[in-house]
Design an enzyme around this catalytic site. Structure first.
Site, mmCIF file in Angstrom:
data_model
loop_
_atom_site.group_PDB
_atom_site.id
_atom_site.type_symbol
_atom_site.label_atom_id
_atom_site.label_comp_id
_atom_site.label_asym_id
_atom_site.label_seq_id
_atom_site.Cartn_x
_atom_site.Cartn_y
_atom_site.Cartn_z
ATOM 1 C CG HIS A 173 -1.944 1.032 1.270
ATOM 2 N ND1 HIS A 173 -1.779 2.219 1.941
ATOM 3 C CD2 HIS A 173 -3.167 1.084 0.690
ATOM 4 C CE1 HIS A 173 -2.865 2.952 1.792
ATOM 5 N NE2 HIS A 173 -3.723 2.291 1.034
ATOM 6 C CB SER B 244 -7.898 -12.827 -1.094
ATOM 7 O OG SER B 244 -8.363 -11.564 -1.534
HETATM 8 C C1 LIG Z 1 -6.577 0.007 2.958
HETATM 9 C C2 LIG Z 1 -5.197 -0.436 3.169
HETATM 10 C C3 LIG Z 1 -4.296 0.334 3.916
HETATM 11 C C4 LIG Z 1 -4.633 1.698 4.409
HETATM 12 O O1 LIG Z 1 -5.544 1.611 5.389
HETATM 13 P P1 LIG Z 1 -6.422 2.889 5.764
HETATM 14 O O2 LIG Z 1 -7.210 2.313 6.872
HETATM 15 O O3 LIG Z 1 -7.203 3.245 4.540
HETATM 16 O O4 LIG Z 1 -5.479 3.960 6.189
HETATM 17 C C5 LIG Z 1 -3.042 -0.153 4.143
HETATM 18 N N1 LIG Z 1 -2.678 -1.341 3.656
HETATM 19 C C6 LIG Z 1 -3.501 -2.105 2.936
HETATM 20 C C7 LIG Z 1 -3.023 -3.423 2.447
HETATM 21 C C8 LIG Z 1 -4.788 -1.669 2.652
HETATM 22 O O5 LIG Z 1 -5.585 -2.441 1.916
#
Ligand SMILES: *Cc1c(COP(=O)(O)O)cnc(C)c1O
Length: 363
Positions: free
Chosen positions: A118, A310
């Site tokens: 991410h 998943s």
């Molecule tokens: C959505 C997501 C995030 C970020 O999370 P938020 O709660 O939107 O800040 C981080 N890592 C992964 C793998 C995600 O899917």
């Protein structure tokens, strides 16, 4: 407020409600009811400070926050007294927190994260000024262990900070934690810190049979989970957990000063309403819908697939109008829907019917 302003709020509410009906592409659960908690919106609740040692004020929900942290700790294979944590504003804050602890433990460390990680991971490394190396990922979204080995080999003399994905955002891939430890052992890199980004996966893997290793029992140092993803909350939130020693090293600080005191109540409500068994049933229901989506998309010729563990279903990217209407996640020539608890077979039927009318391929 004048009647025009009130009418704007009415219109906004109606629009948001409508948008939720075609919200199938993101890992955000829209099915929840926290009406029991509405009265708390009349109070200035603020969870500033460490939930375990208390803050400077008392209009807080620390007691409930501690229980939520303990619920997630047990879920992640740790005894509540082994870990420390707090309710964050989301998975991104949890990643920032985990990487801040990693840097505290190993100021000279190099961080390794995959191309499918991410964006919050690269952002956190920039903020913290930690050297980071992007590692290739496989087509299925999991980190490429050969590439990881090569990059670790170039920095054998420096501690390794590993950001492992427990469910990548796009494809839901889980990085091979035992494989990562084996490579670190092979290269004799004992100074290591493993942070898991389990934004969605942390609320899916605990409830399925033969899940790949993903939690503290797989040698994690810290773990971030989102609250608004599988659980579903009206405001974004999450939980970060870490081994006690790491939290003590930085004085058990939290990233924000003032912190949301309602989010811990919401998560507490979710845990008390569903519990582990309830979440297991919910997740099973999600997998049934994910399988149904794969079946329907296959019949429509859209080449769907999903990881066994998943809820993200990947398929050929449809025309822009369809992708936009159904708020699909898109990347290159693939698209994603996520079978969150509010996504029903009826949603899938309507979506696939539109795909079929518009043609299932990128035009
Ligand atoms: C959505 C997501 C995030 C970020 O999370 P938020 O709660 O939107 O800040 C981080 N890592 C992964 C793998 C995600 O899917």
């Amino acid at each position: 407020m004048n009647s025009n302003d009130a009418a704007r709020l009415d219109a906004l509410f109606a629009r948001l409600r409508r948008e939720v009906d075609t919200y199938i592409g993101y890992p955000v659960n829209c099915a929840f009811d926290y009406s029991l908690l509405l009265r708390f919106l009349t109070l200035p609740v603020n969870n500033i400070g460490d939930p375990f040692s208390g803050g400077p004020t008392r209009v807080n929900t620390h007691e409930f926050e501690r229980e939520v942290v303990a619920d997630f700790a047990r879920l992640a294979g740790a005894a509540p007294d082994e870990v420390w944590g707090y309710v964050t504003g989301g998975g991104s804050e949890g990643n920032l927190y985990g990487l801040m602890l990693a840097r505290g433990a190993f100021p000279e460390g190099v961080a390794y994260y995959s191309a499918d990680s991410h964006s919050s991971v690269a952002k956190a490394l920039r903020l913290l000024r930690v050297d980071g190396t992007e590692v290739r990922s496989q087509v299925d979204g999991a980190v490429d262990l050969d590439d990881l080995r090569g990059r670790l080999g170039e920095n054998r003399d420096r501690p390794a900070i590993i950001v492992a994905n427990v469910g990548t955002t796009m494809k839901g891939a889980v990085d091979d934690l035992p494989g990562i430890h084996a490579i670190l052992d092979e290269l004799a890199i004992s100074r290591r810190f493993l942070h898991a980004d389990a934004a969605l996966g942390g609320m899916v893997l605990p409830f399925i049979d033969d899940a790949p290793p993903w939690d503290f029992r797989a040698g994690l140092d810290s773990l971030a989970i989102s609250g608004h993803k599988l659980i579903g909350t009206p405001v974004p939130c999450g939980v970060v957990l870490t081994r006690r020693g790491h939290a003590e090293r930085v004085g058990r600080l939290t990233i924000p000063g003032s912190r949301d005191g309602i989010a811990p109540l919401i998560l507490w409500h979710a845990w008390r309403t569903h519990g582990v068994d309830g979440f297991r049933r919910i997740v099973r229901g999600c997998f049934a819908v994910a399988d149904y989506a794969v079946e329907c998309l296959r019949a429509a010729g859209a080449n769907p697939w999903r990881h066994r563990h998943s809820l993200a279903v990947i398929f050929d990217r449809p025309p822009a109008a369809v992708a936009r209407k159904w708020q699909l996640g898109v990347q290159g020539n693939i698209a994603r829907l996520v079978a969150m608890p509010h996504v029903t077979r009826e949603h899938i039927d309507r979506f696939v019917a539109e795909l079929t009318t518009h043609g299932s391929h990128l035009v």
